[in-house]
Scaffold this active site. Structure first.
Site, PDB file in Angstrom:
ATOM      1  N   TRP A  71       0.846  -1.201   0.000  1.00  0.00           N
ATOM      2  CA  TRP A  71       0.000   0.000   0.000  1.00  0.00           C
ATOM      3  C   TRP A  71       0.880   1.249   0.000  1.00  0.00           C
ATOM      4  O   TRP A  71       0.556   2.244  -0.640  1.00  0.00           O
ATOM      5  CB  TRP A  71      -0.903   0.008   1.237  1.00  0.00           C
ATOM      6  N   HIS A  72       2.013   1.162   0.698  1.00  0.00           N
ATOM      7  CA  HIS A  72       2.879   2.339   0.775  1.00  0.00           C
ATOM      8  C   HIS A  72       3.645   2.586  -0.510  1.00  0.00           C
ATOM      9  O   HIS A  72       3.999   3.737  -0.801  1.00  0.00           O
ATOM     10  CB  HIS A  72       3.858   2.192   1.946  1.00  0.00           C
ATOM     11  N   GLY A  73       3.923   1.562  -1.253  1.00  0.00           N
ATOM     12  CA  GLY A  73       4.650   1.812  -2.489  1.00  0.00           C
ATOM     13  C   GLY A  73       4.885   0.536  -3.262  1.00  0.00           C
ATOM     14  O   GLY A  73       4.951  -0.557  -2.684  1.00  0.00           O
TER      15      GLY A  73
END
Lengths: 472, 398
Positions: free
Chosen positions: A317-319
């Protein structure tokens, strides 16, 4: 548009406030409409081309919610379809490049298109999914007004970086909030403090982190630790500063948005850290992934699987990069270790030791998070633990300590609940009738105003620095 | 009381939020450049659909809005003062405040290796070789005059924890010189000359990236010594012919300007009066002018800058002394030429000075073909050695 830009502070914000409060309080729909229009303008400032995708996401949520309401035929299918559409959109814009790059790395002949990641897509997609699932579960009724649902999804204070809302967080305020001078003052003060956290602390500490992470062959043990600690603090002040501004702005307009941080750096375990850091994301994964997978109420093997899934998704989700996957799995391992292996022994250790344990693990975790690739992860972590190409210490590290001494010194108490402690003491004395305490409340306002002024001067001097979580 | 506070606080904050756009609307047209930052202010972007669609309008408007905020220069000056005097940072606005009696720039820690310099110097040296051959073919002699920039001259002043790039500069300068000499170009290295004179601290400004007039005079003498050694017979301004004087005006150097001139110093501009001034007729960019060698402020309390020498940078300046028995000289290069020109002209019949950053009428090759100078000097400080544009663009084309 960044909160720390001149156009936001001195054009958009006053225009939004004046237009909003010129409308009579009883015209709730008009006030909501005003906020919706300003929110769309806020988002479109980064490019009108971004609006159709946002509108599509709102549309999926609205129609999905209407069709997934309990009692509707094929509600489950409607919910699943809406969630799938959200995931497809997020997947296309965020993960296509990563997926194809890996295929290309495996030797397959694929071209990797350049797909621009729309700002805030990870946040509003998760809000949309949460809304549709909650409607399906019967937790919230399907919203009849498309405008109200749109405002929930695009409300500008939290559109780009959260907190990630669930509809029940905002539903009552959408129809029956009351704006007061007390709330507006508290909100404005919180906004000023948040801006100062971002501009005066995070941006300065970011200079150290940027220097250390770019040092390569000049890395020393000291510089690696300094850079890692600086990034640990930068990320907190950047993200929590944004959250303070978002919550402060929400309060000015009468909304009580959920807290996202609870002094995460006082944690004494990785588990506690994740109860205090980016709480709305943790709650989202708990409620919409972990528990549906079976949560804790299943075999240990299944629990391990559930944790691995949740943390790999948290990382992704963060990257869309392998270091984020590694970061997610790192926390999965730590949380499983604390849950099944050493958690009980950890609790018996002195608090200070547990705190050091947690902070070292969190700092190493942020190195995985900040690194550009797995090679840099190895370079930084090995330097931190002694294998630094430049030795133990360097002039470069000394420069960063000298140049940013004030920020490094101020960042420690600012990351601890010192402010809350002072506020509680002040409130207790004021309740006891102390006039000095009443006068001190003016002091807080004056301090907020001074921080606003100083932050603006720094913005004029150094320009607008992007928020770190914008990239997600 | 609390309610009063809330109302007062909100009123003040809102007033400030509204005052800034009002100020921008009223005064944004007044200023087009930021003197202390040495740059043009951003212009208001045109509102276009394309700009709105891709978001460039928003980012351009932010630049314009920030640049034209009311009181911006004053606020930035206060901020600089706070950084210098209250927070005591060692580096403010890119200038090192921890270097003793001089101001030097903060340099990144990243360095280029000698290999990197060696790999790029070849084509540059070839261009200078072509220029050298062209000057010779037109009956003249070419000399490259290299200067250490102020930060290189004062590299010992850098505090130990900063990177002065001392080794890098020494290696880069040596590689450049060797490459030019290998191509047969006469190289006058002023770093060597100044070191031979004892590396005097008063040859360079403490607050500016240039040398001062003592440094310029030493360079002038070294150049004329080299010409004499090569058989040129030209008059020389000796120290007896000149009376050096320190101007009383405050001197704003390029380093201190970045600090809003807040760094306390006694640095002053120096000029020299000739005992028997050599008269000249001056042309700037083809137009006759009465501008003197030293353009001084109208009053002693007004500040002056390095631009006082020859009045700053011009594309082309000609000083004609009407002495046809003497040779002609063409000087081109960066602003280190300016102070040097006030001395050089006195030793020649005509002095033509070009700054290729501004001169666009002809190529240097064509200029030499048309003018047929006896001596051509390229004057450059070492931070420009590897820059192939501006005054480094000596041989455009094949």
């Amino acid at each position: 548009m960044a909160f720390s830009s001149m156009t936001f502070l001195f054009a958009f914000l006053p225009a939004a406030v004046v237009c909003y409060f010129l409308l009579p309080a009883k015209w709730r729909t008009a006030r909501n409409g005003c906020l919706l229009l300003f929110s769309l303008a806020f988002y479109a400032w980064g490019g009108v081309r971004l609006l159709p995708l946002l509108a599509l996401s709102v549309g999926i949520s609205y129609v999905g919610g209407r069709l997934a309401a309990p009692g509707r035929p094929r509600a489950r299918a409607a919910m699943a379809a809406a969630v799938a559409l959200h995931v497809v959109l997020l997947g296309y814009f965020k993960y296509t490049g990563f997926f194809l790059e890996n295929l290309a790395a495996l030797g397959l002949s694929v071209s990797v298109p350049k797909i621009l990641l729309p700002a805030g897509i990870s946040f509003y997609t998760f809000q949309g999914i949460a809304y549709v699932v909650d409607v399906y579960r019967g937790t919230v009724p399907a919203e009849r007004s498309a405008a109200r649902l749109a405002l929930f999804m695009v409300f500008f204070p939290q559109l780009l970086q959260g907190p990630i809302l669930r509809y029940q967080d905002m539903a009552a305020d959408l129809t029956a909030r009351r704006e007061t001078a007390a709330d507006a003052t508290a909100g404005a003060i919180r906004f000023c403090f948040g801006l100062a956290k971002k501009v005066l602390l995070a941006d300065a500490l970011g200079q150290i982190a940027d220097g250390a992470f770019a040092a390569g062959g000049r890395l020393t043990v000291g510089l690696a630790w300094l850079g890692a600690l600086a990034y640990t603090l930068q990320l907190y002040f950047d993200f929590s500063g944004y959250t303070d501004m978002a919550l402060g702005l929400g309060r000015v307009f009468g909304f009580r948005l959920p807290e996202n941080f609870d002094y995460p750096y006082v944690s004494r375990s990785a588990t506690e850290f994740w109860r205090r850091w980016h709480r709305t994301l943790s709650f989202w994964f708990r409620d919409y992934v972990y528990i549906p997978l079976g949560g804790n109420r299943c075999s240990r093997r299944r629990q391990v699987f559930n944790l691995l899934v949740v943390w790999m998704l948290t990382g992704l989700w963060h990257g869309s990069a392998w270091n984020f996957v590694l970061w997610g799995l790192y926390y999965a391992a730590l949380l499983m270790g604390e849950k099944f292996l050493w958690g009980k022994r950890l609790e018996r250790l002195p608090g200070a030791v547990r705190h050091v344990y947690a902070m070292v693990l969190v700092t190493v975790g942020w190195v995985l998070f900040r690194s550009a690739d797995l090679g840099q992860v190895g370079q930084m972590v090995s330097a931190m633990f002694g294998a630094a190409p430049g030795g133990a210490w360097s002039g470069e590290a000394a420069y960063y300590v000298r140049q940013y001494a004030w920020e490094l010194v101020l960042a420690i108490p600012a990351a601890l609940p010192v402010k809350d402690w002072l506020a509680a003491r002040l409130e207790a004395r004021r309740a006891a009738g102390s006039r000095a305490a009443v006068t001190l409340t003016w002091g807080v306002g004056l301090l907020a105003f001074a921080l606003l002024g100083w932050s603006v001067v720094r913005i004029l001097s150094t320009g607008v620095q992007s928020f770190l979580y914008f990239q997600f | 009381m609390e309610r009063n506070f809330q109302r007062a606080f909100l009123a003040v904050v809102l007033a400030v939020l509204l005052a800034v756009p009002a100020g921008v609307a009223l005064w944004s047209h007044r200023e087009t450049s930021a003197y202390y930052e040495n740059r043009a202010l951003a212009e208001r972007p045109a509102l276009t659909w394309a700009g709105l669609w891709d978001g460039t309008f928003g980012s351009e408007l932010e630049s314009w809005y920030s640049d034209h905020a009311p009181g911006r220069t004053t606020l930035l000056k206060w901020d600089t003062a706070v950084q210098m005097e209250v927070l005591r940072r060692p580096v403010v606005n890119g200038i090192v405040l921890d270097a003793g009696d001089v101001l030097v720039p903060f340099l990144e820690y990243q360095e280029y290796t000698p290999v990197a310099y060696s790999s790029t110097v070849g084509p540059i040296a070839e261009e200078f070789a072509k220029l050298d051959a062209h000057v010779e073919a037109n009956g003249g002699s070419f000399y490259f005059v290299g200067f250490p920039e102020q930060r290189v001259y004062f590299q010992d002043a850098f505090p130990g924890y900063l990177n002065s790039h001392e080794d890098e500069a020494a290696a880069a300068d040596a590689i450049f010189r060797e490459a030019l000499e290998a191509e047969g170009v006469a190289f006058l290295d002023m770093r060597e000359v100044y070191d031979g004179l004892g590396h005097p601290a008063d040859f360079y400004s403490a607050v500016d990236h240039h040398y001062n007039y003592y440094g310029a005079y030493a360079a002038y003498r070294a150049i004329l010594d080299a010409l004499t050694a090569d058989g040129w017979d030209v008059p020389v301004l000796t120290e007896e012919d000149l009376t050096f004087q320190e101007l009383p005006n405050p001197y704003i150097g390029s380093r201190n300007r970045k600090l809003y001139n807040l760094w306390p110093n006694e640095d002053r501009a120096i000029i020299a009066a000739q005992a028997a001034p050599v008269p000249f007729t001056r042309y700037d960019n083809g137009t006759r002018t009465d501008k003197p060698l030293f353009v001084l402020p109208a009053a002693e309390d007004l500040p002056t800058t390095y631009d006082l020498y020859m009045g700053g940078d011009f594309g082309e300046t000609i000083l004609d002394t009407g002495r046809p028995e003497l040779p002609d000289v063409l000087v081109f290069g960066d602003s280190f030429t300016n102070a040097l020109e006030t001395l050089l002209y006195a030793s020649f019949d005509e002095m033509h000075a070009l700054d290729l950053r501004h001169y666009t009428e002809k190529t240097l090759k064509d200029y030499i073909t048309d003018y047929q100078p006896d001596i051509v000097l390229c004057v450059m400080n070492d931070t420009f050695y590897y820059t192939p544009t501006g005054n480094g663009d000596v041989w455009p084309g094949p």
